[in-house]
Design an enzyme around this catalytic site. Sequence first.
Site, PDB file in Angstrom:
ATOM      1  N   ASN A   9       0.913  -4.533  13.060  1.00 33.08           N
ATOM      2  CA  ASN A   9       1.381  -5.007  11.757  1.00 33.08           C
ATOM      3  C   ASN A   9       2.604  -4.157  11.422  1.00 33.08           C
ATOM      4  O   ASN A   9       2.467  -3.000  11.039  1.00 33.08           O
ATOM      5  CB  ASN A   9       0.285  -4.841  10.698  1.00 33.08           C
ATOM      6  N   LYS A  11       4.608  -4.423   9.042  1.00 34.86           N
ATOM      7  CA  LYS A  11       4.865  -4.299   7.599  1.00 34.86           C
ATOM      8  C   LYS A  11       6.366  -4.533   7.333  1.00 34.86           C
ATOM      9  O   LYS A  11       6.973  -5.347   8.011  1.00 34.86           O
ATOM     10  CB  LYS A  11       4.357  -2.952   7.091  1.00 34.86           C
ATOM     11  N   HIS A  94      -4.133  -8.629   3.440  1.00 36.11           N
ATOM     12  CA  HIS A  94      -3.949  -7.197   3.698  1.00 36.11           C
ATOM     13  C   HIS A  94      -4.094  -6.417   2.386  1.00 36.11           C
ATOM     14  O   HIS A  94      -3.682  -6.900   1.326  1.00 36.11           O
ATOM     15  CB  HIS A  94      -2.578  -6.943   4.329  1.00 36.11           C
ATOM     16  N   GLU A  96      -2.458  -4.093   1.182  1.00 40.32           N
ATOM     17  CA  GLU A  96      -1.196  -3.871   0.467  1.00 40.32           C
ATOM     18  C   GLU A  96      -0.815  -5.103  -0.351  1.00 40.32           C
ATOM     19  O   GLU A  96      -0.224  -4.980  -1.421  1.00 40.32           O
ATOM     20  CB  GLU A  96      -0.093  -3.484   1.470  1.00 40.32           C
ATOM     21  N   GLU A 166     -10.333  -2.931   7.509  1.00 43.41           N
ATOM     22  CA  GLU A 166      -9.397  -1.841   7.261  1.00 43.41           C
ATOM     23  C   GLU A 166      -9.803  -1.080   6.001  1.00 43.41           C
ATOM     24  O   GLU A 166      -9.472  -1.513   4.889  1.00 43.41           O
ATOM     25  CB  GLU A 166      -7.976  -2.392   7.062  1.00 43.41           C
ATOM     26  N   GLY A 172      -2.461   4.398   6.729  1.00 46.95           N
ATOM     27  CA  GLY A 172      -1.243   5.197   6.562  1.00 46.95           C
ATOM     28  C   GLY A 172      -1.508   6.619   6.104  1.00 46.95           C
ATOM     29  O   GLY A 172      -0.592   7.319   5.679  1.00 46.95           O
ATOM     30  N   SER A 212      -4.885   3.917  10.610  1.00 48.28           N
ATOM     31  CA  SER A 212      -4.498   5.099  11.390  1.00 48.28           C
ATOM     32  C   SER A 212      -5.035   5.072  12.815  1.00 48.28           C
ATOM     33  O   SER A 212      -5.391   6.106  13.380  1.00 48.28           O
ATOM     34  CB  SER A 212      -4.928   6.390  10.664  1.00 48.28           C
TER      35      SER A 212
HETATM   36  P1  13P Z   1      -1.693   2.366   9.766  1.00 48.05           P
HETATM   37  O1  13P Z   1      -2.055   2.156  11.224  1.00 48.05           O
HETATM   38  O2  13P Z   1      -0.272   2.794   9.569  1.00 48.05           O
HETATM   39  O3  13P Z   1      -2.701   3.242   9.084  1.00 48.05           O
HETATM   40  O4  13P Z   1      -1.788   0.921   9.077  1.00 48.05           O
HETATM   41  C1  13P Z   1      -2.917   0.164   9.272  1.00 48.05           C
HETATM   42  C2  13P Z   1      -2.693  -1.169   8.700  1.00 48.05           C
HETATM   43  O5  13P Z   1      -2.601  -1.340   7.491  1.00 48.05           O
HETATM   44  C3  13P Z   1      -2.564  -2.300   9.620  1.00 48.05           C
HETATM   45  O6  13P Z   1      -2.591  -3.505   8.938  1.00 48.05           O
END
Ligand code: 13P
Length: 250
Positions: A9, A11, A94, A96, A166, A172, A212
Site C-alpha cells: 500500500n 499510500k 483503510h 487512514e 491492521e 507506521g 509495520s
Molecule cells: P506500515 O507498514 O507502514 O505500518 O503501514 C501498514 C498499512 O497501513 C498498510 O495498509
Amino acid sequence: MRKPIIAGNWKMNKTPDEAAALVEALKPLVSDAACDVVVCVPAVDLHAVKAAVKGSKIHVGAQNVHFAEKGAYTGELSADMLLQSGAEYVIIGHSERRQYFGETDATVNQRVKAAVAAGLKVILCVGEKKEEREAGYTDALVEYQTLIALTGLDKKEVEKVVIAYEPVWAIGTGLTATDEQANETIGVIRQALARKYGKGTANKVRIQYGGSMNPKNVKGLMAQPEIDGGLIGGASLKAEDFSKVVNFDK
Ligand code: 13P
C-alpha cells in the site's frame, strides 16, 4: 491451501515517473514469487504502473473507490474508472480513510458492494485502535467491521474478498502485533465468517496482517496458520525491502 498474497500500500507516495521506476526495480526481484504480489498505488499512477508491470507477475491495485457508478462527487473515482486505468484490486476501508476522511462501516460496505459488482478484487481493511484493544473490544470490533462491510455479498463473492487485519496502533509506528496476537485476531475474523457463511467459505478467504510488517518480522508472521499474507506500507516503498517480504519463503 490458501495462496499467500502480499500487497504493497504505497499510500500518498510516488509520482507516476517514480512509480514506474519502483516497479522496474521490483520486477526482477519478485520474478519467482510463490505468492500473489500486488502494488496498490495512487490512482494517478495506475496507468504508468500498469504499463511497467507488463511481463511480470505483479498485480495492480488502487487505494479507494467511490460507491456510485458516476455523478456529482467531485474528486472521487468510480470502479469503472479504476478498472479502465489498470486496477485489478482495490483497498477499501483503510484506517487512514476511516480516521481522516470520515469513512464509516456503512460507507465501507457501499464501496465493497460497488467494487465487487464492477469486478474489482477487494482488499478490505479492519482493525482496532489502541484504546479499543486495551478495553478488551478487539474481537467484537473486528467481527462487527468485517460482517458489516460484507453485508449484501453472497458466499461466492465473499470468498474472493481479501481481508487485511491492521491493528491501527501498529500502522507506521514500528510496533507490530506479536505473531500470536495477529494470528489470534485473524482467527476471530475467520470464525465470524464461518458462523455467517459456513466453514467452507471461511476457509477460502485470505486474511492478511498489516502494520509495520517488514523483512525482519515477515517470516514469523507468515509461519502462523491463520495469516495468509501482508498489507505493507512503509516497507513497500523500497524495491529491495518489499521483495524480501514477498520472498519470505526463500
Ligand atoms: P506500515 O507498514 O507502514 O505500518 O503501514 C501498514 C498499512 O497501513 C498498510 O495498509
